[in-house]
Structure formats: C-alpha cells, structure tokens
Design a protein around this motif. Structure first.
Motif, PDB file in Angstrom:
ATOM      1  N   ASN A   1       0.789  -1.231   0.000  1.00  0.00           N
ATOM      2  CA  ASN A   1       0.000   0.000   0.000  1.00  0.00           C
ATOM      3  C   ASN A   1       0.819   1.278   0.000  1.00  0.00           C
ATOM      4  N   LYS A   2       2.088   1.154  -0.338  1.00  0.00           N
ATOM      5  CA  LYS A   2       2.895   2.371  -0.431  1.00  0.00           C
ATOM      6  C   LYS A   2       2.386   3.236  -1.573  1.00  0.00           C
ATOM      7  N   LYS A   3       2.406   4.522  -1.335  1.00  0.00           N
ATOM      8  CA  LYS A   3       1.892   5.449  -2.354  1.00  0.00           C
ATOM      9  C   LYS A   3       2.954   5.703  -3.424  1.00  0.00           C
ATOM     10  N   VAL A   4       2.582   5.439  -4.656  1.00  0.00           N
ATOM     11  CA  VAL A   4       3.488   5.685  -5.767  1.00  0.00           C
ATOM     12  C   VAL A   4       2.812   6.575  -6.778  1.00  0.00           C
ATOM     13  N   GLN A   5       3.555   7.543  -7.259  1.00  0.00           N
ATOM     14  CA  GLN A   5       3.029   8.359  -8.327  1.00  0.00           C
ATOM     15  C   GLN A   5       3.790   8.051  -9.601  1.00  0.00           C
ATOM     16  N   VAL A   6       3.062   7.829 -10.663  1.00  0.00           N
ATOM     17  CA  VAL A   6       3.713   7.680 -11.962  1.00  0.00           C
ATOM     18  C   VAL A   6       3.270   8.864 -12.811  1.00  0.00           C
ATOM     19  N   GLU A   7       4.229   9.710 -13.136  1.00  0.00           N
ATOM     20  CA  GLU A   7       3.925  10.860 -13.992  1.00  0.00           C
ATOM     21  C   GLU A   7       4.429  10.537 -15.376  1.00  0.00           C
ATOM     22  N   PHE A   8       3.555  10.634 -16.361  1.00  0.00           N
ATOM     23  CA  PHE A   8       4.017  10.310 -17.718  1.00  0.00           C
ATOM     24  C   PHE A   8       3.303  11.142 -18.766  1.00  0.00           C
ATOM     25  N   VAL A   9       3.800  11.057 -19.981  1.00  0.00           N
ATOM     26  CA  VAL A   9       3.435  11.878 -21.130  1.00  0.00           C
ATOM     27  C   VAL A   9       3.834  13.336 -20.858  1.00  0.00           C
ATOM     28  N   SER A  10       2.993  14.070 -20.134  1.00  0.00           N
ATOM     29  CA  SER A  10       3.328  15.449 -19.766  1.00  0.00           C
ATOM     30  C   SER A  10       3.887  16.255 -20.931  1.00  0.00           C
ATOM     31  N   ALA A  11       3.360  16.006 -22.130  1.00  0.00           N
ATOM     32  CA  ALA A  11       3.835  16.740 -23.302  1.00  0.00           C
ATOM     33  C   ALA A  11       3.321  18.173 -23.266  1.00  0.00           C
TER      34      ALA A  11
ATOM     35  N   ARG B   1       2.779  15.553  -0.958  1.00  0.00           N
ATOM     36  CA  ARG B   1       1.499  14.864  -1.042  1.00  0.00           C
ATOM     37  C   ARG B   1       1.598  13.447  -0.476  1.00  0.00           C
ATOM     38  N   GLY B   2       2.783  13.086  -0.014  1.00  0.00           N
ATOM     39  CA  GLY B   2       2.905  11.820   0.709  1.00  0.00           C
ATOM     40  C   GLY B   2       3.268  10.622  -0.138  1.00  0.00           C
ATOM     41  N   PHE B   3       3.771  10.846  -1.342  1.00  0.00           N
ATOM     42  CA  PHE B   3       4.173   9.704  -2.151  1.00  0.00           C
ATOM     43  C   PHE B   3       5.472   9.125  -1.608  1.00  0.00           C
ATOM     44  N   ASP B   4       5.486   7.815  -1.446  1.00  0.00           N
ATOM     45  CA  ASP B   4       6.699   7.148  -0.978  1.00  0.00           C
ATOM     46  C   ASP B   4       7.671   6.972  -2.126  1.00  0.00           C
TER      47      ASP B   4
ATOM     48  N   ALA C   1      18.132  18.538  -6.723  1.00  0.00           N
ATOM     49  CA  ALA C   1      17.154  19.403  -6.054  1.00  0.00           C
ATOM     50  C   ALA C   1      16.379  18.628  -4.997  1.00  0.00           C
ATOM     51  N   ILE C   2      16.005  17.403  -5.339  1.00  0.00           N
ATOM     52  CA  ILE C   2      15.245  16.580  -4.400  1.00  0.00           C
ATOM     53  C   ILE C   2      16.078  16.323  -3.151  1.00  0.00           C
ATOM     54  N   ASP C   3      17.329  16.041  -3.384  1.00  0.00           N
ATOM     55  CA  ASP C   3      18.277  15.844  -2.299  1.00  0.00           C
ATOM     56  C   ASP C   3      18.369  17.107  -1.435  1.00  0.00           C
ATOM     57  N   ALA C   4      18.558  18.220  -2.095  1.00  0.00           N
ATOM     58  CA  ALA C   4      18.749  19.491  -1.383  1.00  0.00           C
ATOM     59  C   ALA C   4      17.530  19.866  -0.553  1.00  0.00           C
ATOM     60  N   MET C   5      16.356  19.446  -0.991  1.00  0.00           N
ATOM     61  CA  MET C   5      15.141  19.773  -0.243  1.00  0.00           C
ATOM     62  C   MET C   5      14.929  18.811   0.920  1.00  0.00           C
ATOM     63  N   GLY C   6      15.827  17.836   1.041  1.00  0.00           N
ATOM     64  CA  GLY C   6      15.753  16.937   2.183  1.00  0.00           C
ATOM     65  C   GLY C   6      14.960  15.669   1.940  1.00  0.00           C
ATOM     66  N   TYR C   7      14.617  15.417   0.697  1.00  0.00           N
ATOM     67  CA  TYR C   7      13.932  14.157   0.402  1.00  0.00           C
ATOM     68  C   TYR C   7      14.964  13.132  -0.052  1.00  0.00           C
ATOM     69  N   ASP C   8      14.568  11.863   0.002  1.00  0.00           N
ATOM     70  CA  ASP C   8      15.478  10.787  -0.367  1.00  0.00           C
ATOM     71  C   ASP C   8      15.472  10.615  -1.881  1.00  0.00           C
ATOM     72  N   ARG C   9      16.609  10.881  -2.489  1.00  0.00           N
ATOM     73  CA  ARG C   9      16.656  10.788  -3.948  1.00  0.00           C
ATOM     74  C   ARG C   9      16.432   9.356  -4.423  1.00  0.00           C
ATOM     75  N   GLU C  10      16.641   8.398  -3.541  1.00  0.00           N
ATOM     76  CA  GLU C  10      16.402   7.000  -3.914  1.00  0.00           C
ATOM     77  C   GLU C  10      14.913   6.730  -4.147  1.00  0.00           C
ATOM     78  N   CYS C  11      14.084   7.590  -3.601  1.00  0.00           N
ATOM     79  CA  CYS C  11      12.641   7.413  -3.786  1.00  0.00           C
ATOM     80  C   CYS C  11      12.168   8.017  -5.099  1.00  0.00           C
ATOM     81  N   PHE C  12      13.095   8.634  -5.794  1.00  0.00           N
ATOM     82  CA  PHE C  12      12.777   9.275  -7.064  1.00  0.00           C
ATOM     83  C   PHE C  12      13.403   8.481  -8.194  1.00  0.00           C
ATOM     84  N   LYS C  13      12.605   8.146  -9.183  1.00  0.00           N
ATOM     85  CA  LYS C  13      13.125   7.294 -10.254  1.00  0.00           C
ATOM     86  C   LYS C  13      12.636   7.835 -11.589  1.00  0.00           C
ATOM     87  N   VAL C  14      13.552   7.957 -12.522  1.00  0.00           N
ATOM     88  CA  VAL C  14      13.174   8.410 -13.853  1.00  0.00           C
ATOM     89  C   VAL C  14      13.280   7.233 -14.822  1.00  0.00           C
TER      90      VAL C  14
END
Length: 561
Positions: A119-129, A333-336, A356-369
């Motif tokens: 039940n971890k919250k995941v956001q998938v952002e895509f297209v965004s053209a 928004r609470g996405f893991d 930037a994500i790192d600098a804001m204090g979030y875990d860059r490992e939780c961010f994936k491109v």
RNA sequence: GCGCCUGUAGCUCAGCCGGAUAGAGCAACGGACUUCUAAUCCGUAGGUCGCAGGUUCGAAUCCUGCCAGGCGCGCCA
C-alpha cells in the motif's frame, strides 16, 4: 515451487550439519532457478558450488551430502541428480504442478498479484507533453510504458496515482510561439498580409485552431494590434490553442485506453506561490545564489556537473524552478515513491532534479526516472521523418486509427524501454504470427472457442471451487504449460521491481507459443470425459492468465477473432 | 571533449543483481488442415554475444580501456 525447493535444500544442509557432516549451518547465498535446457530438470541449484569455499569441500561432494539428507514430505521430487561442476538438478513429478491450476482458478484475475507494494503510495507521472501540438508516436510509447507500469504496480499492491503535468504557464516561450503561429494563420485565413514567424509551428493543426478561433473571436483578433497592443491578442491565441490541443491530447490518450487520476497544472504552482516559496526556502538554506543577475541553484553540491539557473536575469523563472516546486509538492502529497517517465532526450536533466530533491531533504532513492527511447516510424521499410515544429509528422492518433489500440500498445511494449524501437506500420496491421499482439490474443480466442464448444456439447464443466481429477495431465506439453503458468507471479514481481513492463509482454508471447504448440498436439475435447474435463481445466487456466496479463498491458482479450 | 544509452544469428530483438550446450520471431528451406479457429504448429539451417584485457571454479552478464551508432551537454524545453 521454487521456494519449497529452496527450503528443502537448506533444510537438508542443516540436517547434514546436525549430523556432524558439515561444520557450519551458515551458508552462502545460492539460487534455485529453472535451467534453460530441459534435460537439466525443472529446477537446479548452485548451492554446492556457491558454498564450496564456505564448507571447504569440493562442490560435487557437497551436492552428494545434500542429496543424502533431503526430506521431501509431499513427494514433489520425482528424481534428482548431480550434474556438471556441482549443480543439483530436480525433476518435479507432473502431479506436483496440478495445484498451480487450482490456484489460478481460485484467484482468477488476481492470480499473480503480489503484495510487495504494501500500500505504499506511488506516483507515476508520464506523457506530460507540452500542449503545443498533437502527440506523436514517441509520446505514445512513453504513454503506454507509463500506463502499463502503473497497472503492474497497482497489481502489486502499490497505491498508484497516474499524473499528467501540464506546462500551461502562459509565459513560456513555446506557448507564445504557438500563439504567434496561430495568430499569423488567422491573418492569413482572413485575407490579411502575413509574415509567418520563423520559429513558428507549421503543422496543419495550427490552421484548424485558427479557423475555430476566427469563428469565435472574429475581428476582435485584429483590432487591438492596430491600436498598438498585440500582446493580449497573442495571449488569447496561445491560451485558446493550448486548451484545444490539450483537449485533443486527452482524447488521443483515451483512444489508447489511458486515463489520468490527476492533471497537474504548472500555472497552479505559480498561482499558489509554491514556486516562490521553495525558491525562498532554498535561498535561506544557501542552496541558491546570485550571479550575473540570475539566480542559480547549487546542483553541483549534489552530484550534478554544474550549477543551474532557476531565475533568469530577465526575471523569468526556468522550467527547472517549477520542476523543483512540482517535485516538492509530489513528496509533500505523501508519495513514498515518485516515478517520472521521460523521453530519453531529457536524460541530462536527471542529475539536476535529483540534486534538487536531495537538497530539499527528500530521499533521492525514492525518485526514479524511466527514460523511454525514441521510436522510428516505418512504412514500407522507410523511416517517416518527424518534427513537431516543421509540422512533418504522423500523429499518434493517425497511428492508432490505422493499426488499432491493441497492436499499438503491444508493440510499444515489445522492447525494453531503453532500446530504440522501430514501429513498423505494415507489420502492426498484419494479422499473422509476425504480429505478436494477434499471436497472443489468438490464444484467448481459441480457448474461448473451445469452451463454447464444450458447453454446446454438454461437457461437464469443472465445478466451481472443486478441482477435477487432474491425473491425466502428465504429458510433456501439459507440464510445460503448467510450468509456464507457475512463472507468472515471479514475472509480475520482477516487472514491478525493475519497472520493466516489457517483461510481461515477453512472458505472454512465450506462454502463447506453449499453448499453440499444445493445441496442435493434443485435443482438448476428447471421448474420454475425465481427460476432457482435466484439459478444459488446464486451458481455461491459460485463458485466465493470458487475459490477466493482457489486461495489465491495456490490451483486450477477445473471445473470437 | 564530457556524460548517458545501445552493440547478441542475414534482419528485429530477449536474456544482463555471474551458472551447464547463448534463446525467440522474421527472412530461407522442408513438412502438417475430413479435426476444438492454419491469425496455428513441427523440422532443418543459421553465432569470434562490437574488440582487448581483468576479476572468478565459471562471464553475453561484473570491472577497466578501446571501437561504432544514438541522444544530451543554454540564463531553451
């Protein structure tokens, strides 16, 4: 099955330790896997080789010791052997595969689902053209990869949000260029003299927009510029065009079966002050500084090769600035886990955003491109050129209209997303086994047809909840099919963990091959009622898994073709 | 020049957190429909896994260096 064997092996090793034959019961990591050669059994383990140095004995000797201590209470192992440098091969009794079928019939559309997401919250952002023109096939690939990935993650119990980021900040250059292009076409269509902007959008769709706008606004489009203030008119053109194009994008995606949970507005980030807020926060932390009249973010402190501008010397913010605010908002928004699906041509952007994500204090490992590589559209083996600005392209809509959503989606998923993809329009339309989508769908249609015939013939269908006598399912082909089916949950889990939806497509093609071979070798509906029921039970399980997998890829499973 | 990605059969590609004889489809050749859909199947042939080193009992897979192609290196997006 794999897990059971793993346990049997470890237990055997521990028994050997208890018996004083092995000097330790702490073992090195070993794997149980399906060998690629059938002669090597259903499963094999490298346990003996992996532990040769730990146990200070030659691998084949260790293998022998293990085999002497094996306890197989359920009798799933038909035979085992020591092979090659020290592999232990296991041959599974055909009947040991039967419970797989019961499992599938019990779980149906949830067979293969995993709970690794917890039940971890995941956001998938895509297209965004950017809404400056219709989507092309490259966008389509990203759309399908993102959408299928989201489905697979959801299937693994992640709480998934599908999101589209709209670059609707009116001040962006692209939008204004679009506005100027539209306005030029308006002048042209109304018989006025015109110099089309050099960097303008030349596609025919700009005419369509201009026509609509002329009808709506008429002479109002030209009056103000004669009084000397054209900006308002250009803005009007830009906003009208962007809104129209975005609506078109939305419909095009719906034609591919893609819907988003959230359409996130960049403009909203400015209006709510979130861009300003994060810039000030970063300033306070000393993460941004002024140089040459511009504001720079110290991304080089976080692994990027250089610092990047967030506010230009003319006072305009860059996309990077709003992207920072956007990604902060995502985490807030609470996405893991935050997954961005981008075109591979943006890969140079990854380090700065991670920074930037790192600098804001979030875990860059939780961010994936996820970087999706380009698509070459081919017709008659000739590449079709594509350029949005020059207006030379075949749109995604054209392609989907021509080959259908199912074929388009499946083909987008027949490559690893980091491989370039040749999209062959002729092949996509072919209704032969050249075309993998029909090859897989045909399995479902064939099985549906068998089930219908069985019903018409009055065959006793397997009763719900009660497995029939499956002892007849013991041929090589029966076992191959069951083995294949049993691999499905593992495939799903790997696809989710590695974020590689193409794995599901490949699995389905292989399962389809196994089924077609089975179909040509064995009749399902026979004179033997027990055999018939057992085989119906088997093939309907295949249909369940095919449908289940196609569903994750967003492809329809037809009952007839 | 620097960074990322790709390089596997004639073609298009899987396999890549190390495993045995490297797989599939297409194309080629030869077979299989009085049968539950031939949009299918079976068989044959096809390979220095870009090159060279290294680590390992074992390398397509990991490391290093080259070569080739793609993409990116803006106060553009």
């Amino acid at each position: 099955m794999k897990e059971r064997l793993r346990k049997i092996i470890i237990d055997a090793a521990k028994q050997a330790h208890v018996a004083g034959i092995l000097h330790t019961d702490v073992f090195a990591g070993a794997v149980v896997e399906a060998p690629n050669v059938e002669a090597h059994g259903d499963f094999a383990t490298n346990f003996a080789m992996a532990n040769a140095s730990v146990l200070k004995k030659p691998p084949r000797k260790i293998a022998g010791i293990i085999l002497e201590h094996i306890d197989d209470p359920d009798g799933i192992i038909e035979k085992f052997e020591i092979a090659g440098p020290g592999f232990i091969n296991f041959f599974i009794r055909p009947s040991a595969w039967h419970p797989i079928l019961c499992d599938i019939h019990e779980k149906k559309e949830t067979y293969g689902a995993s709970d690794i997401g917890r039940n971890k919250k995941v956001q998938v952002e895509f297209v965004s053209a950017n809404p400056t023109g219709p989507l092309h096939v490259g966008h389509g690939r990203g759309a399908v990869v993102g959408d299928s990935l989201a489905s697979i993650l959801a299937f693994c119990q992640y709480a998934v949000t599908r999101e589209y980021y709209i670059n609707d900040n009116g001040r962006q250059i692209d939008t204004l260029t679009l506005g100027r292009s539209v306005h030029a076409r308006c002048r042209e269509l109304s018989g006025r003299d015109v110099t089309f902007p050099e960097d303008g959008y030349k596609g025919d769709y700009v005419y369509d927009i201009a026509r609509d706008l002329l009808e709506k606004d008429g002479e109002n489009l030209f009056a103000p510029e004669e009084t000397g203030s054209a900006d308002a008119v250009i803005n009007r053109c830009a906003e009208f065009a962007a809104a129209g194009i975005l609506a078109g994008i939305r419909t095009d995606l719906e034609c591919l079966g893609i819907r988003f949970d959230v359409w996130f507005s960049e403009k909203g980030l400015y209006e709510s002050g979130k861009v300003r807020d994060i810039m000030e926060a970063l300033k306070l932390d000393g993460r941004v500084y002024e140089k040459d009249g511009a504001l720079w973010f110290k991304s080089s402190d976080y692994g990027d090769e250089k610092d990047r501008v967030v506010v230009r010397s003319n006072g305009q913010t860059t996309y990077f600035a709003s992207d920072i605010a956007y990604h902060r908002d995502k985490f807030d928004r609470g996405f893991d886990r935050v997954v961005d699906v981008w075109g591979a041509d943006h890969h140079g952007y990854v380090p700065r955003l991670s920074a930037a994500i790192d600098a804001m204090g979030y875990d860059r490992e939780c961010f994936k491109v996820i970087l999706v590589h380009l698509v070459n559209l081919l017709r008659d083996n000739v590449q079709i050129a594509m350029s949005t600005r020059a207006g030379e392209f075949t749109t995604l809509k054209d392609v989907v209209d021509e080959v259908g959503s199912d074929a388009a989606r499946f083909i987008f998923l027949t490559r690893h997303h980091e491989s370039p993809l040749d999209f062959d329009l002729d092949l996509a339309k072919k209704k032969t086994n050249d075309n993998p989508v029909y090859y897989v769908q045909y399995v479902h249609a064939r099985i549906s047809s068998i089930l219908k015939k069985a019903e018409a013939d009055g065959c006793a269908a397997p009763k719900a909840g009660i497995a029939p006598d499956l002892s007849g399912l013991n041929t090589v082909e029966d076992v191959r099919l069951m083995k294949h089916l049993s691999r499905y949950p593992g495939i799903i889990e790997t696809a989710a963990l590695m974020m590689e939806p193409h794995r599901v497509a490949y699995f389905l093609m292989e399962l389809a091959a196994a089924f077609h071979a089975y179909y040509n070798k064995h009749r399902v509906l026979t004179d033997d009622p027990d055999m018939t029921v057992a085989r119906l039970y088997l093939v309907s399980a295949v249909a369940v898994v095919i449908k289940n997998g196609l569903n994750l890829l967003g492809v329809f499973a037809p009952e007839s073709m």
